[in-house]
Design an enzyme around this catalytic site. Structure first.
Site, PDB file in Angstrom:
ATOM      1  N   HIS A  65      44.110  46.209  39.973  1.00  0.00           N
ATOM      2  CA  HIS A  65      43.559  46.711  41.240  1.00  0.00           C
ATOM      3  C   HIS A  65      42.870  48.060  40.983  1.00  0.00           C
ATOM      4  CE1 HIS A  65      46.054  44.139  44.069  1.00  0.00           C
ATOM      5  NE2 HIS A  65      46.691  43.964  42.944  1.00  0.00           N
ATOM      6  N   ASP A  98      48.411  47.314  49.328  1.00  0.00           N
ATOM      7  CA  ASP A  98      48.048  46.009  48.774  1.00  0.00           C
ATOM      8  C   ASP A  98      48.620  44.974  49.733  1.00  0.00           C
ATOM      9  OD1 ASP A  98      47.664  43.677  47.441  1.00  0.00           O
ATOM     10  OD2 ASP A  98      48.915  44.189  45.710  1.00  0.00           O
ATOM     11  N   TYR A 131      53.255  47.107  50.516  1.00  0.00           N
ATOM     12  CA  TYR A 131      53.009  46.149  49.430  1.00  0.00           C
ATOM     13  C   TYR A 131      53.496  44.778  49.903  1.00  0.00           C
ATOM     14  CZ  TYR A 131      53.353  43.792  44.919  1.00  0.00           C
ATOM     15  OH  TYR A 131      53.238  42.884  43.902  1.00  0.00           O
TER      16      TYR A 131
END
Length: 271
Positions: free
Chosen positions: A262, A158, A113
């Site tokens: 998302h 991500d 992330y």
DNA sequence: ATGGTCGGGTGCCGA
């Protein structure tokens, strides 16, 4: 043997448990990598997810912010929590599957992330952007530590960068918007090259096609406006390039009840 | 060109 692996920025795993259940029920992934779990480890819904068939669950969470987790139907032999973050945030987790995982044995999965980077794309005046660049530099340097360059590796997560012109709704409009600025895209490319990674999503879906995994909550009608960005990624090591069988972006999940901003990306590997 | 919406954990910050 086909291995299905999903990555999804869930934006609070406790709040989204109903749609996590729905996704798992409909797509039955072998492995799910979550980001932005926003959940301390002792409050992670381990029992609920174990009941869905994920016997092997590894979390790296913190209170309120960030946090990553890996849910696996296959046994995990080893775990590594990365030192990629100068602020000590929970932004990385790597697992390696064990002998009992059959043809997937020895596969290492990195779950990242990357910091979003704030609004102002200038590291001099915005420490969040400086942190994002620093984090990417640490990812780039990691192969020297022998973590990322291993073979039979997958990197998902991500990454908060949309590298290609077709990864954003308007290349021109987003050139100075954090996530698509040239300085970030250049760093993104350096991380990829340092690990000799293959962009599995773009190997399956031609770069000429628009492809998004995130649509802002701030759009009153996200589907009609379709102002998305491809912030979530699936990379594979060179030796697994030919094993990537299919990539699916589960766009419909953006329209589910109380959605994340998302959507899941689902990869199928033939191992 | 601007502001728009979420989630977590408090009296805003991060995305």
């Amino acid at each position: 043997m086909p291995l299905t692996l999903a990555t999804w920025n869930i934006n609070s795993v406790r709040l989204r448990l109903p749609i996590v259940r729905r996704f798992i029920g409909e797509y039955q992934p072998d492995i799910v990598c979550l980001q932005e779990t926003k959940c301390p480890d002792d409050q992670f819904p381990t029992a609920d997810l174990r009941a869905l068939g994920y016997e092997h669950i590894v979390v790296n969470g913190q209170k309120g912010y960030h946090g990553v987790a890996v849910l696996s139907r296959l046994p995990i032999a080893s775990v590594e929590r990365g030192l990629f973050c100068r602020h000590g945030h929970s932004r990385h987790l790597a697992v390696t599957l064990g002998e009992a995982a059959g043809s997937a044995s020895g596969l290492t999965i990195h779950n990242f992330y990357v910091p979003a980077g704030g609004d102002e794309p200038d590291p001099e005046i915005n420490d969040k952007f400086a942190h994002k660049l620093h984090f990417l530099d640490c990812m780039e340097a990691a192969p020297g530590n022998g973590t990322l360059r291993s073979q039979r590796a997958v990197l998902v997560g991500d990454l908060n960068i949309a590298p290609l012109e077709t990864d954003v709704w308007s290349h021109k409009a987003l050139l100075s918007v954090v996530s698509h600025t040239p300085v970030e895209v250049e760093r993104f490319g350096r991380v990829m090259r340092a690990g000799a990674w293959i962009d599995a999503m773009r190997q399956c879906i031609p770069a000429e096609q628009k492809l998004y995994t995130w649509w802002s909550y701030r759009s009153p009608d996200w589907a009609a406006a379709d102002k998305g960005r491809r912030l979530d990624h699936v990379w594979v090591s060179q030796d697994l390039g030919a094993a990537v069988d299919d990539i699916r972006v589960i766009k419909e999940a953006r329209g589910w009840d109380r959605p994340s901003d998302h959507v899941p990306v689902l990869a199928t590997l033939q191992l």
